[in-house]
Enzyme design. Sequence first.
Site, PDB file in Angstrom:
ATOM      1  N   TRP A  32      -9.828   0.562  -4.780  1.00  0.00           N
ATOM      2  CA  TRP A  32      -9.237   1.859  -4.463  1.00  0.00           C
ATOM      3  C   TRP A  32      -7.834   1.983  -5.091  1.00  0.00           C
ATOM      4  O   TRP A  32      -7.435   3.040  -5.552  1.00  0.00           O
ATOM      5  CB  TRP A  32      -9.186   1.999  -2.937  1.00  0.00           C
ATOM      6  CG  TRP A  32      -8.842   3.356  -2.430  1.00  0.00           C
ATOM      7  CD1 TRP A  32      -7.818   3.661  -1.597  1.00  0.00           C
ATOM      8  CD2 TRP A  32      -9.523   4.589  -2.685  1.00  0.00           C
ATOM      9  NE1 TRP A  32      -7.797   5.008  -1.328  1.00  0.00           N
ATOM     10  CE2 TRP A  32      -8.840   5.602  -1.976  1.00  0.00           C
ATOM     11  CE3 TRP A  32     -10.647   4.946  -3.449  1.00  0.00           C
ATOM     12  CZ2 TRP A  32      -9.230   6.939  -2.009  1.00  0.00           C
ATOM     13  CZ3 TRP A  32     -11.029   6.273  -3.479  1.00  0.00           C
ATOM     14  CH2 TRP A  32     -10.331   7.250  -2.767  1.00  0.00           C
TER      15      TRP A  32
ATOM     16  N   LYS B 228       4.206   2.006  -2.358  1.00  0.00           N
ATOM     17  CA  LYS B 228       4.664   3.200  -3.088  1.00  0.00           C
ATOM     18  C   LYS B 228       6.111   3.485  -2.656  1.00  0.00           C
ATOM     19  O   LYS B 228       6.980   3.812  -3.479  1.00  0.00           O
ATOM     20  CB  LYS B 228       3.785   4.426  -2.758  1.00  0.00           C
ATOM     21  CG  LYS B 228       2.266   4.207  -2.909  1.00  0.00           C
ATOM     22  CD  LYS B 228       1.497   5.480  -2.522  1.00  0.00           C
ATOM     23  CE  LYS B 228       0.092   5.266  -1.982  1.00  0.00           C
ATOM     24  NZ  LYS B 228      -0.874   4.603  -2.792  1.00  0.00           N
TER      25      LYS B 228
ATOM     26  N   HIS C 249      -7.631  -5.570  -0.138  1.00  0.00           N
ATOM     27  CA  HIS C 249      -6.375  -4.830   0.018  1.00  0.00           C
ATOM     28  C   HIS C 249      -5.605  -5.389   1.220  1.00  0.00           C
ATOM     29  O   HIS C 249      -5.996  -5.173   2.368  1.00  0.00           O
ATOM     30  CB  HIS C 249      -6.779  -3.373   0.272  1.00  0.00           C
ATOM     31  CG  HIS C 249      -5.648  -2.411   0.337  1.00  0.00           C
ATOM     32  ND1 HIS C 249      -4.892  -2.081  -0.755  1.00  0.00           N
ATOM     33  CD2 HIS C 249      -5.149  -1.695   1.384  1.00  0.00           C
ATOM     34  CE1 HIS C 249      -3.981  -1.188  -0.403  1.00  0.00           C
ATOM     35  NE2 HIS C 249      -4.118  -0.951   0.892  1.00  0.00           N
TER      36      HIS C 249
ATOM     37  N   SER D 226       0.820  -1.203   0.000  1.00  0.00           N
ATOM     38  CA  SER D 226       0.000   0.000   0.000  1.00  0.00           C
ATOM     39  C   SER D 226       0.861   1.263   0.000  1.00  0.00           C
ATOM     40  O   SER D 226       1.696   1.411  -0.875  1.00  0.00           O
ATOM     41  CB  SER D 226      -0.950  -0.062   1.200  1.00  0.00           C
ATOM     42  OG  SER D 226      -2.020   0.775   0.965  1.00  0.00           O
TER      43      SER D 226
HETATM   44  C1  GTR Z   1      -5.290   4.748   1.708  1.00  0.00           C
HETATM   45  C2  GTR Z   1      -4.632   5.538   0.612  1.00  0.00           C
HETATM   46  C3  GTR Z   1      -3.988   4.618  -0.360  1.00  0.00           C
HETATM   47  C4  GTR Z   1      -3.147   3.546   0.322  1.00  0.00           C
HETATM   48  C5  GTR Z   1      -3.734   3.077   1.625  1.00  0.00           C
HETATM   49  C6  GTR Z   1      -2.795   2.369   2.580  1.00  0.00           C
HETATM   50  O1  GTR Z   1      -5.995   5.504   2.598  1.00  0.00           O
HETATM   51  O2  GTR Z   1      -5.633   6.306  -0.001  1.00  0.00           O
HETATM   52  O3  GTR Z   1      -3.219   5.348  -1.292  1.00  0.00           O
HETATM   53  O4  GTR Z   1      -1.852   3.974   0.480  1.00  0.00           O
HETATM   54  O5  GTR Z   1      -4.247   4.106   2.382  1.00  0.00           O
HETATM   55  O6  GTR Z   1      -1.619   2.694   2.659  1.00  0.00           O
HETATM   56  O7  GTR Z   1      -3.275   1.514   3.315  1.00  0.00           O
END
Ligand code: GTR
Length: 337
Positions: free
Chosen positions: A282, A193, A314, A189
């Site tokens: 997402w 990145k 996720h 997540s």
């Molecule tokens: C969310 C964010 C995503 C992702 C995620 C995470 O809120 O919008 O880009 O990075 O968090 O890190 O769990």
Amino acid sequence: MNLRIFLAAILACAFCRAEVKTPPQLNKNRAEVLSFFAKNVYGKMPEASFVREAKVIKTEKVPEFSATRKIVRINTLTPLGEKAFNAVCYFPDGFEKTPVFIYISFRPSTETANSRWPIAEILARGASTVSFCYEDVLKDKADVLSCIERKDDSWGAISAWAFAASRVVDYLETESLADASKIAIVGHSRLGKTALWAGANDKRFAMTVANNSGCFGARLHSRNLYGESIERITNFFPHWFAPNAGKLWSGKDYSLPFDQHWLVAAVSPRLMAIGSALDDWWACPPGEMACWEYSAPAWKDRSCINYHVRPGEHELTSVDWKEYLDFAARNKWFSAK
Ligand code: GTR
């Protein structure tokens, strides 16, 4: 890979392609790509000097893992100044030098076993693993950098976390139990990145793993179906990026002069793995898959870039880890099975 999932992703991609423009041509100049993303997205890594130090503060045997655990105190630099953090390292018994999987963790470094960090499975391959908690480097709060003056290209948290990951590599280069030619950086997540940005910048990472990394990770903005937009991410998480990211690109997801496949391609010819989850809308799995597809031509050897999508939410699961460890195995990282 499950055929149904694969077909669903292809269809979604094809559907998407009818809606949006082709992403910009793959830019092959790695140095230009990195300085572009530093200036315009994540912020420039520091040139300031600081105390480069890594001290092993504890070494102990861990019989349940047949391993040696070392706690290493590492100094790094952040936008708020120097900061020391702990890295927890497991080296399997019976091996001289082992490949190392660095896992950037959401959890405190005092915690060990958790489902996102399958220490036993990694050690069973004859590999070592190291983890540090990202918030030990810099807090993950929208206003964390409000107390300092930031230039448009000043580094944000993703750069700071990635910079810290490179400080772990500095230590591993001095560690006799580690094979410094086989170091992987793994993140999920926002930390996916981070892993991508770290792996693109630091060639000492021989393998980069971006799991469910989504917007500003290994996902094309121009193939985003229903997922997070640049406007949303830079408003909610201004501290992750250089101020330029929101100022220059907010609202322009489908007309950017660049896209994330440039950054993924900057990892080549080293190993790169992109992982998606089917219900992770997402992050947008078709956009992640398209990022793989558009960056892959940068590799002469296609077996060095891996993509998988699994059913479910996720998450970073044991299925994902198996995929990444198998990918490393196919590239001859392990002597054990
Ligand atoms: C969310 C964010 C995503 C992702 C995620 C995470 O809120 O919008 O880009 O990075 O968090 O890190 O769990």
